[in-house]
Design a protein around this motif. Structure first.
Motif, PDB file in Angstrom:
ATOM      1  N   ASN A   1       0.831  -1.208   0.000  1.00  0.00           N
ATOM      2  CA  ASN A   1       0.000   0.000   0.000  1.00  0.00           C
ATOM      3  C   ASN A   1       0.867   1.259   0.000  1.00  0.00           C
ATOM      4  O   ASN A   1       0.478   2.286   0.565  1.00  0.00           O
ATOM      5  CB  ASN A   1      -0.954   0.000   1.197  1.00  0.00           C
ATOM      6  N   SER A   2       2.009   1.180  -0.624  1.00  0.00           N
ATOM      7  CA  SER A   2       3.000   2.257  -0.593  1.00  0.00           C
ATOM      8  C   SER A   2       2.395   3.632  -0.855  1.00  0.00           C
ATOM      9  O   SER A   2       1.600   3.815  -1.782  1.00  0.00           O
ATOM     10  CB  SER A   2       4.086   1.978  -1.635  1.00  0.00           C
ATOM     11  N   LEU A   3       2.771   4.601  -0.010  1.00  0.00           N
ATOM     12  CA  LEU A   3       2.369   6.008  -0.119  1.00  0.00           C
ATOM     13  C   LEU A   3       0.857   6.205  -0.025  1.00  0.00           C
ATOM     14  O   LEU A   3       0.355   7.295  -0.302  1.00  0.00           O
ATOM     15  CB  LEU A   3       2.879   6.623  -1.430  1.00  0.00           C
ATOM     16  N   GLY A   4       0.137   5.163   0.336  1.00  0.00           N
ATOM     17  CA  GLY A   4      -1.310   5.241   0.358  1.00  0.00           C
ATOM     18  C   GLY A   4      -1.924   5.301  -1.025  1.00  0.00           C
ATOM     19  O   GLY A   4      -3.112   5.603  -1.176  1.00  0.00           O
ATOM     20  N   ILE A   5      -1.124   4.974  -2.044  1.00  0.00           N
ATOM     21  CA  ILE A   5      -1.548   5.093  -3.441  1.00  0.00           C
ATOM     22  C   ILE A   5      -1.832   3.731  -4.066  1.00  0.00           C
ATOM     23  O   ILE A   5      -2.792   3.570  -4.820  1.00  0.00           O
ATOM     24  CB  ILE A   5      -0.466   5.828  -4.267  1.00  0.00           C
TER      25      ILE A   5
ATOM     26  N   MET B   1      -9.184   2.342  -8.426  1.00  0.00           N
ATOM     27  CA  MET B   1      -7.725   2.341  -8.365  1.00  0.00           C
ATOM     28  C   MET B   1      -7.124   3.560  -9.052  1.00  0.00           C
ATOM     29  O   MET B   1      -6.000   3.540  -9.513  1.00  0.00           O
ATOM     30  CB  MET B   1      -7.172   1.041  -8.962  1.00  0.00           C
ATOM     31  N   GLN B   2      -7.892   4.617  -9.119  1.00  0.00           N
ATOM     32  CA  GLN B   2      -7.442   5.824  -9.806  1.00  0.00           C
ATOM     33  C   GLN B   2      -6.081   6.314  -9.316  1.00  0.00           C
ATOM     34  O   GLN B   2      -5.278   6.810 -10.082  1.00  0.00           O
ATOM     35  CB  GLN B   2      -8.484   6.932  -9.638  1.00  0.00           C
ATOM     36  N   SER B   3      -5.816   6.175  -8.017  1.00  0.00           N
ATOM     37  CA  SER B   3      -4.610   6.761  -7.443  1.00  0.00           C
ATOM     38  C   SER B   3      -3.326   6.172  -8.011  1.00  0.00           C
ATOM     39  O   SER B   3      -2.294   6.839  -8.035  1.00  0.00           O
ATOM     40  CB  SER B   3      -4.616   6.597  -5.921  1.00  0.00           C
ATOM     41  N   MET B   4      -3.350   4.948  -8.466  1.00  0.00           N
ATOM     42  CA  MET B   4      -2.104   4.343  -8.960  1.00  0.00           C
ATOM     43  C   MET B   4      -2.043   4.288 -10.491  1.00  0.00           C
ATOM     44  O   MET B   4      -1.116   3.723 -11.047  1.00  0.00           O
ATOM     45  CB  MET B   4      -1.912   2.940  -8.377  1.00  0.00           C
ATOM     46  N   TYR B   5      -3.024   4.854 -11.163  1.00  0.00           N
ATOM     47  CA  TYR B   5      -2.982   4.986 -12.611  1.00  0.00           C
ATOM     48  C   TYR B   5      -2.627   6.437 -12.924  1.00  0.00           C
ATOM     49  O   TYR B   5      -3.298   7.355 -12.466  1.00  0.00           O
ATOM     50  CB  TYR B   5      -4.338   4.678 -13.246  1.00  0.00           C
ATOM     51  N   PHE B   6      -1.581   6.623 -13.725  1.00  0.00           N
ATOM     52  CA  PHE B   6      -1.118   7.974 -14.022  1.00  0.00           C
ATOM     53  C   PHE B   6      -1.264   8.281 -15.505  1.00  0.00           C
ATOM     54  O   PHE B   6      -1.057   7.421 -16.355  1.00  0.00           O
ATOM     55  CB  PHE B   6       0.350   8.133 -13.604  1.00  0.00           C
ATOM     56  N   ARG B   7      -1.582   9.511 -15.788  1.00  0.00           N
ATOM     57  CA  ARG B   7      -1.624   9.992 -17.174  1.00  0.00           C
ATOM     58  C   ARG B   7      -0.474  10.947 -17.465  1.00  0.00           C
ATOM     59  O   ARG B   7      -0.269  11.320 -18.607  1.00  0.00           O
ATOM     60  CB  ARG B   7      -2.962  10.689 -17.435  1.00  0.00           C
ATOM     61  N   ASN B   8       0.239  11.346 -16.416  1.00  0.00           N
ATOM     62  CA  ASN B   8       1.338  12.307 -16.540  1.00  0.00           C
ATOM     63  C   ASN B   8       2.653  11.594 -16.251  1.00  0.00           C
ATOM     64  O   ASN B   8       2.886  11.115 -15.136  1.00  0.00           O
ATOM     65  CB  ASN B   8       1.119  13.464 -15.561  1.00  0.00           C
ATOM     66  N   TYR B   9       3.527  11.535 -17.242  1.00  0.00           N
ATOM     67  CA  TYR B   9       4.763  10.770 -17.107  1.00  0.00           C
ATOM     68  C   TYR B   9       5.692  11.341 -16.042  1.00  0.00           C
ATOM     69  O   TYR B   9       6.299  10.593 -15.260  1.00  0.00           O
ATOM     70  CB  TYR B   9       5.493  10.721 -18.450  1.00  0.00           C
TER      71      TYR B   9
ATOM     72  N   GLN C   1       9.867   7.521  -5.171  1.00  0.00           N
ATOM     73  CA  GLN C   1       9.524   7.489  -3.742  1.00  0.00           C
ATOM     74  C   GLN C   1       9.216   6.075  -3.279  1.00  0.00           C
ATOM     75  O   GLN C   1       9.600   5.666  -2.174  1.00  0.00           O
ATOM     76  CB  GLN C   1       8.325   8.403  -3.483  1.00  0.00           C
ATOM     77  N   VAL C   2       8.523   5.320  -4.112  1.00  0.00           N
ATOM     78  CA  VAL C   2       8.204   3.928  -3.783  1.00  0.00           C
ATOM     79  C   VAL C   2       9.483   3.112  -3.613  1.00  0.00           C
ATOM     80  O   VAL C   2       9.644   2.356  -2.645  1.00  0.00           O
ATOM     81  CB  VAL C   2       7.319   3.297  -4.875  1.00  0.00           C
ATOM     82  N   ILE C   3      10.401   3.263  -4.547  1.00  0.00           N
ATOM     83  CA  ILE C   3      11.667   2.530  -4.487  1.00  0.00           C
ATOM     84  C   ILE C   3      12.426   2.876  -3.213  1.00  0.00           C
ATOM     85  O   ILE C   3      12.931   2.003  -2.496  1.00  0.00           O
ATOM     86  CB  ILE C   3      12.520   2.848  -5.731  1.00  0.00           C
TER      87      ILE C   3
ATOM     88  N   GLU D   1       6.970   9.345 -12.602  1.00  0.00           N
ATOM     89  CA  GLU D   1       8.379   9.073 -12.311  1.00  0.00           C
ATOM     90  C   GLU D   1       8.729   9.450 -10.880  1.00  0.00           C
ATOM     91  O   GLU D   1       9.426   8.706 -10.180  1.00  0.00           O
ATOM     92  CB  GLU D   1       9.280   9.831 -13.290  1.00  0.00           C
ATOM     93  N   GLN D   2       8.253  10.586 -10.409  1.00  0.00           N
ATOM     94  CA  GLN D   2       8.555  11.015  -9.044  1.00  0.00           C
ATOM     95  C   GLN D   2       7.936  10.076  -8.014  1.00  0.00           C
ATOM     96  O   GLN D   2       8.553   9.749  -6.995  1.00  0.00           O
ATOM     97  CB  GLN D   2       8.067  12.449  -8.829  1.00  0.00           C
ATOM     98  N   ILE D   3       6.722   9.623  -8.279  1.00  0.00           N
ATOM     99  CA  ILE D   3       6.073   8.675  -7.372  1.00  0.00           C
ATOM    100  C   ILE D   3       6.850   7.361  -7.328  1.00  0.00           C
ATOM    101  O   ILE D   3       7.092   6.795  -6.253  1.00  0.00           O
ATOM    102  CB  ILE D   3       4.618   8.418  -7.800  1.00  0.00           C
TER     103      ILE D   3
END
Length: 273
Positions: free
Chosen positions: A11-15, A55-63, A72-74, A67-69
């Motif tokens: 559940n990393s970053l709550g995302i 699951m909107q929080s973990m789907y991104f439309r902005n590259y 942070q996960v890593i 990348e920044q997220i």
């Protein structure tokens, strides 16, 4: 029995869509006597992704945002791993999109992210130019998002995209290659040629695949179906057992049953980092 899993989620970053933290997942792996664990949260980013639900929080439309997220996960997982004794790998389960913009993005990610491995996957259907990307389940649940092209070509493009991902050579193994069938699609013999194209691509590229026990949670069989595994065995394609664990309760789930099946068909070419 296989004492590791490389396909797990937190559940990393709550995302992301796991239930437990990295610390909880690693601690459970140690309790189970695992030798190592890989944490592989989703890497899903494309401007063409259409309306999304839970699951909107973990789907991104902005590259750039994605990348920044991911960095942070890593960092979170690497720091957590220092508190544990077993080996912890950091990976991502990547939804592959075979269009130039996404390929350029992911090529940058491979050079930018401190990652040990990538798992190839496809959870979507697509129109021909990837301007409309829909969750598979939307074929049944969201008719308002469908048009003639996505209805006619979406499933076909799903399989073509899997083959392209395999041939690209970026992935240590492919996840649940026939999971789409659990959603009620591509179950008839007319889709056998598409499935054979995946088998042939795996054999030609020597890319590994997972025998996913998640299939037993969703259906009455593993992902992929037994006949596909048997054909991949004939071609000596490397296999790894996966639980696709989204919680501590799912770690190592039904690995014993997977081992029995692999033993019955004498599947000896096993993947391990």
């Amino acid at each position: 029995m296989q004492l590791f899993s490389y396909h797990t989620h937190t559940n990393s970053l709550g995302i992301f869509d796991g239930i437990n933290t990295a610390d909880e997942m690693i601690s459970r792996a140690e309790e189970l006597g695992f030798q190592e664990i890989g944490i592989s949260n989703h890497l899903i980013c494309n401007p063409g992704i259409c309306e999304i639900d839970k699951m909107q929080s973990m789907y991104f439309r902005n590259y750039a945002q994605a990348e920044q997220i991911y960095k942070q996960v890593i960092d979170e997982i690497r720091k957590t791993a220092l508190r544990h004794k077993i080996k912890v790998y950091v990976g991502f389960e990547v939804d592959y999109f075979d269009n130039k913009e996404w390929l350029d993005f992911f090529d940058r990610m491979r050079k930018s992210l401190d990652v040990d491995y990538y798992i190839g996957a496809s959870h979507f259907i697509y129109n021909n130019n990837f301007s409309k990307i829909l969750k598979i389940s939307y074929l049944k649940r969201r008719p308002d998002l469908l048009d003639d092209e996505i209805i006619k070509k979406g499933l076909e493009n799903h399989w073509k995209n899997l083959v392209a991902a395999i041939k690209n050579g970026w992935f240590s193994f492919m996840a649940h290659i026939d999971q789409i069938t659990s959603k009620g699609f591509c179950q008839t013999s007319e889709w056998d040629a598409a499935k054979w194209s995946v088998i042939e691509a795996l054999a030609e590229s020597r890319t590994g695949f997972e025998l996913s026990t998640k299939g037993l949670r969703k259906t009455n069989h593993f992902f992929p179906e037994n006949w596909i595994v048997e054909e991949l065995n004939k071609r000596k394609v490397p296999v790894v057992i996966s639980d696709d664990a989204h919680s501590v309760a799912q770690l190592g789930e039904n690995f014993d049953k997977a081992e029995v099946f692999l033993s019955e068909i004498n599947y000896v070419n096993r993947l391990k980092f």
